[in-house]
Design an enzyme around this catalytic site. Structure first.
Site, PDB file in Angstrom:
ATOM      1  N   ASN A  56      -0.613  31.818   7.799  1.00 38.23           N
ATOM      2  CA  ASN A  56      -0.002  31.910   6.474  1.00 38.23           C
ATOM      3  C   ASN A  56      -0.853  31.272   5.389  1.00 38.23           C
ATOM      4  O   ASN A  56      -1.803  31.879   4.944  1.00 38.23           O
ATOM      5  CB  ASN A  56       1.436  31.381   6.480  1.00 38.23           C
ATOM      6  CG  ASN A  56       2.265  32.043   5.394  1.00 38.23           C
ATOM      7  OD1 ASN A  56       1.858  33.057   4.834  1.00 38.23           O
ATOM      8  ND2 ASN A  56       3.420  31.503   5.098  1.00 38.23           N
ATOM      9  N   THR A  74      -4.810  34.230   6.049  1.00 37.25           N
ATOM     10  CA  THR A  74      -4.741  35.248   7.075  1.00 37.25           C
ATOM     11  C   THR A  74      -6.148  35.787   7.257  1.00 37.25           C
ATOM     12  O   THR A  74      -7.003  35.561   6.410  1.00 37.25           O
ATOM     13  CB  THR A  74      -3.774  36.343   6.578  1.00 37.25           C
ATOM     14  OG1 THR A  74      -2.564  35.700   6.280  1.00 37.25           O
ATOM     15  CG2 THR A  74      -3.571  37.456   7.548  1.00 37.25           C
ATOM     16  N   SER A 103       3.516  41.066   5.266  1.00 33.02           N
ATOM     17  CA  SER A 103       2.832  42.102   4.488  1.00 33.02           C
ATOM     18  C   SER A 103       1.592  42.610   5.210  1.00 33.02           C
ATOM     19  O   SER A 103       0.900  43.509   4.708  1.00 33.02           O
ATOM     20  CB  SER A 103       2.398  41.542   3.127  1.00 33.02           C
ATOM     21  OG  SER A 103       3.510  41.086   2.416  1.00 33.02           O
ATOM     22  N   GLY A 160      -4.188  38.138   2.513  1.00 30.54           N
ATOM     23  CA  GLY A 160      -3.904  38.024   1.075  1.00 30.54           C
ATOM     24  C   GLY A 160      -2.424  37.992   0.737  1.00 30.54           C
ATOM     25  O   GLY A 160      -2.059  38.240  -0.415  1.00 30.54           O
ATOM     26  N   GLY A 161      -1.572  37.713   1.713  1.00 29.97           N
ATOM     27  CA  GLY A 161      -0.140  37.619   1.417  1.00 29.97           C
ATOM     28  C   GLY A 161       0.366  38.894   0.772  1.00 29.97           C
ATOM     29  O   GLY A 161       0.082  40.005   1.243  1.00 29.97           O
ATOM     30  N   THR A 187      -2.726  35.470  11.355  1.00 30.83           N
ATOM     31  CA  THR A 187      -2.462  34.539  10.258  1.00 30.83           C
ATOM     32  C   THR A 187      -1.832  33.228  10.691  1.00 30.83           C
ATOM     33  O   THR A 187      -1.135  33.181  11.712  1.00 30.83           O
ATOM     34  CB  THR A 187      -1.509  35.215   9.230  1.00 30.83           C
ATOM     35  OG1 THR A 187      -1.274  34.334   8.145  1.00 30.83           O
ATOM     36  CG2 THR A 187      -0.167  35.583   9.849  1.00 30.83           C
ATOM     37  N   ARG A 217       3.811  38.490  16.104  1.00 37.05           N
ATOM     38  CA  ARG A 217       4.314  37.697  14.987  1.00 37.05           C
ATOM     39  C   ARG A 217       5.069  36.475  15.531  1.00 37.05           C
ATOM     40  O   ARG A 217       5.755  36.572  16.560  1.00 37.05           O
ATOM     41  CB  ARG A 217       5.281  38.588  14.197  1.00 37.05           C
ATOM     42  CG  ARG A 217       5.871  37.971  12.946  1.00 37.05           C
ATOM     43  CD  ARG A 217       4.866  37.879  11.877  1.00 37.05           C
ATOM     44  NE  ARG A 217       5.452  37.676  10.564  1.00 37.05           N
ATOM     45  CZ  ARG A 217       4.771  37.171   9.543  1.00 37.05           C
ATOM     46  NH1 ARG A 217       3.504  36.829   9.677  1.00 37.05           N
ATOM     47  NH2 ARG A 217       5.337  37.034   8.359  1.00 37.05           N
TER      48      ARG A 217
HETATM   49  O1  DON Z   1       2.454  37.839   7.056  1.00 36.62           O
HETATM   50  C1  DON Z   1       2.271  37.729   5.861  1.00 36.62           C
HETATM   51  O2  DON Z   1       2.518  38.597   5.056  1.00 36.62           O
HETATM   52  C2  DON Z   1       1.684  36.425   5.327  1.00 36.62           C
HETATM   53  N1  DON Z   1       1.956  35.366   6.236  1.00 36.62           N
HETATM   54  C3  DON Z   1       0.230  36.604   5.115  1.00 36.62           C
HETATM   55  C4  DON Z   1      -0.397  35.414   4.473  1.00 36.62           C
HETATM   56  C5  DON Z   1      -1.745  35.689   3.966  1.00 36.62           C
HETATM   57  O3  DON Z   1      -2.247  36.782   4.057  1.00 36.62           O
HETATM   58  C6  DON Z   1      -2.440  34.577   3.276  1.00 36.62           C
HETATM   59  N2  DON Z   1      -3.841  34.876   3.181  1.00 36.62           N
HETATM   60  N3  DON Z   1      -4.635  34.920   2.421  1.00 36.62           N
END
Ligand code: DON
Length: 565
Positions: free
Chosen positions: A396, A376, A448, A468-469, A394, A101
């Site tokens: 983001n 991501t 997430s 998918g955040g 990711t 990360r």
């Molecule tokens: O780490 C996370 O939770 C976010 N940065 C993920 C972002 C994400 O999955 C966007 N994608 N579709």
């Protein structure tokens, strides 16, 4: 035997027969293979990962080559300018996890995204040079390779280098999203980037990335130092200076990914191996699974309002805890044991009312807060020995900050938006957070991302994860249940429409058409409100049948593609 079960066994028979006749790899879905499989967001990357397996690489080698390939052919999310998590399960049953990360730069401060009035300015945390955390992907991939890889690193990076130099044909979706983001790229970059090389991209056009090629060559030849020091580091620092960013040489040199002990839990007969903090995904997934375990979900059935209502209520409760208690455990004492304690889980679901939604405002918090001591991509891989890798990585948002490092050709993340910039101020995913996830130099922002591996009776069973955040954790949760409780094939489990509750805002976010009118009415009568979000999350998964046959689940929402041999 009920009809669903009968179809399921028929399906297994068909899959089994595919090993005798040519296996099925059409439409990005692979089934009937035994030796190895890669499911990723782009066919070019899956092809490269599969070739690594076929030339004798193990799942870790394939993960490294797939990840570098995605950094080229999936610029929306694949990256060397971002970070991620990887969960590993080896043929002998041992497991491991690596956290690469991004971290907050040394000069990051708690209030860096607040304007003069003290309000959160999301533009700063998503669209500027200040939005980037220190990239972790290169360090993480090299570290996992050094510990577990079989083939030399240069062999694993070379296909990505060739792909960047020779180029690859754009899919319809990628061409369209590059066109859609063109004005942002032009606005945020001083020089022309590879992504804005065409007036308007068309399907089949070739995307070549010469600057990225050179950066990848430096990584191939110098390893970690090819990115975190020397020419690439100088280019990142110069890029920061150009846009008043704060990442400096020292930040880059000091970045280090971390080995983590995977979070292990149980759901019925299944062992769940998933990601610990700074992911919120592992804890939330285990909480949700354990909250619903006591209810007869499969008897209620996939389409029953009872199943949907229960799953929504479990999601609501887990996301409330996410907002309150979760952050980087290296900086904040995350009460992991309390959150997964059986009595706590029992109490969390105790006020579940089978006929009425629990208002989010009524979710209480009993664990004391300890004192401080949207784009991501996911891929799943299994090799011939049944080593397995589940990796989510990711930058983001789609194309991250859309700032390309001048001369180095890669996109910087806007991961700093995953911190809680101000208590209870929603970020781009409408997620709120608290002290646990406040900005601090060196700290990792809460994620997430939920790369997960399941075992059944001690044997590898499923490799799963998603981008998918905020939607990631519920997408993984529902995919697992679609297979285990609702007898779906891996592909159907991934393709099936989803719903999502994240505590706040108090609404069920839905994919268009997920509930038929009757189901919608019944859920409304129980007090649920809905918000149509079109579609969300992109799960890529592999199911390992008890006879050793591998079945892919490649998300049809994207260009995702499973390939096996
Ligand atoms: O780490 C996370 O939770 C976010 N940065 C993920 C972002 C994400 O999955 C966007 N994608 N579709």
């Amino acid at each position: 035997m009920n009809v669903k079960k009968m179809y399921f066994y028929l399906y297994i028979l068909i899959i089994a027969s595919c090993t005798i006749t040519p296996a099925n790899q059409s439409n990005g879905v692979a089934s009937g293979y035994r030796k190895g499989m890669v499911v990723s967001a782009q066919p070019e990357a899956s092809k490269i990962g599969l070739a690594t397996l076929q030339q004798g690489g193990n799942a870790i080698d394939a993960a490294v080559s797939t990840a570098f390939a995605l950094a080229v052919c999936h610029p929306t999310a694949g990256n060397i300018g971002g970070g991620g998590f990887m969960v590993l399960r080896f043929a002998d049953g041992k497991n491991d996890a690596i956290d690469f990360r991004e971290t907050a730069p040394k000069n990051a401060t708690r209030d860096m995204y607040l304007d003069k009035k003290g309000d959160f300015d999301m533009r700063l945390s998503t669209e500027t040079h200040l939005a980037s955390g220190i990239p972790g992907s290169v360090d993480g991939l090299l570290k996992v390779h050094a510990k577990y890889g079989k083939l030399p690193l240069n062999v694993l990076i070379q296909p990505a280098i060739d792909l960047a130099r020779k180029g690859f044909p754009l899919t319809e979706k990628l061409a369209s999203s590059l066109n859609h983001n063109k004005s942002a790229f032009l606005k945020r970059n001083k020089t022309k980037t590879a992504f804005t090389n065409a007036t308007a991209w068309k399907t089949g056009d070739t995307l070549r990335q010469e600057e990225l090629t050179q950066t990848l060559e430096l990584i191939r030849d110098k390893g970690r130092a090819g990115f975190y020091e020397g020419a690439t580091a100088e280019k990142i620092v110069a890029e920061m200076k150009r846009g008043n960013g704060i990442i400096n040489r020292e930040d880059l040199k000091n970045y280090s990914s971390k080995w983590r002990t995977p979070m292990i839990g149980k759901y019925k007969d299944y062992k769940v191996i998933t990601m610990p903090p700074p992911s919120s995904g592992g804890i939330a997934l285990l909480q949700m699974l354990r909250m619903i375990e006591r209810f007869p979900l499969s008897k209620w059935g996939f389409d029953s309002p009872d199943s949907k209502h229960l799953m929504i209520e479990a999601e609501r409760r887990a996301y409330a805890d996410r907002a309150k208690y979760l952050g980087d455990a290296d900086y904040f004492e995350v009460p992991v044991n309390d959150l997964l304690d059986s009595t706590y889980i029992d109490n969390r679901i105790k006020n579940f009312n089978q006929t009425k939604a629990t208002p989010s405002g009524e979710i209480g918090f009993t664990i004391p807060i300890p004192h401080e001591s949207t784009e991501t991509t996911h891929f799943s891989i299994v090799d011939s020995a049944q080593n397995a890798v589940s990796c989510t990585t990711t930058i983001n948002s789609a194309f991250g900050s859309k700032i390309v490092v001048t001369g180095a050709g890669f996109i910087l993340n806007n991961e700093m938006d995953d911190f809680s910039a101000k208590p209870n101020a929603p970020n781009q995913f409408e997620l709120i957070g608290n002290e646990a996830n406040a900005i601090k130099a060196g700290k990792r922002m809460l994620s997430s991302m939920t790369p997960t591996i399941l075992e059944k009776n001690g044997k590898l069973y499923m490799v799963v994860g998603s981008p998918g955040g905020a939607f990631i954790i519920t997408a993984v949760f529902q995919t697992i249940l679609n297979v285990i409780e609702f007898d779906m094939s891996m592909q159907n489990a991934v393709a099936t429409k989803r719903f999502h509750h994240q505590w706040m805002p108090d609404e069920v976010k839905i994919e268009t058409g997920v509930f038929n009118d009757n189901l919608m009415k019944q859920l409304e009568a129980r007090g649920h409100k809905f918000k149509d979000e079109g579609k969300f999350a992109r799960v890529d998964a592999i199911l390992i049948h008890s006879n050793g046959i591998l079945e892919s689940g490649a998300d049809p929402r994207g260009d995702d593609c499973g390939m096996g041999y």
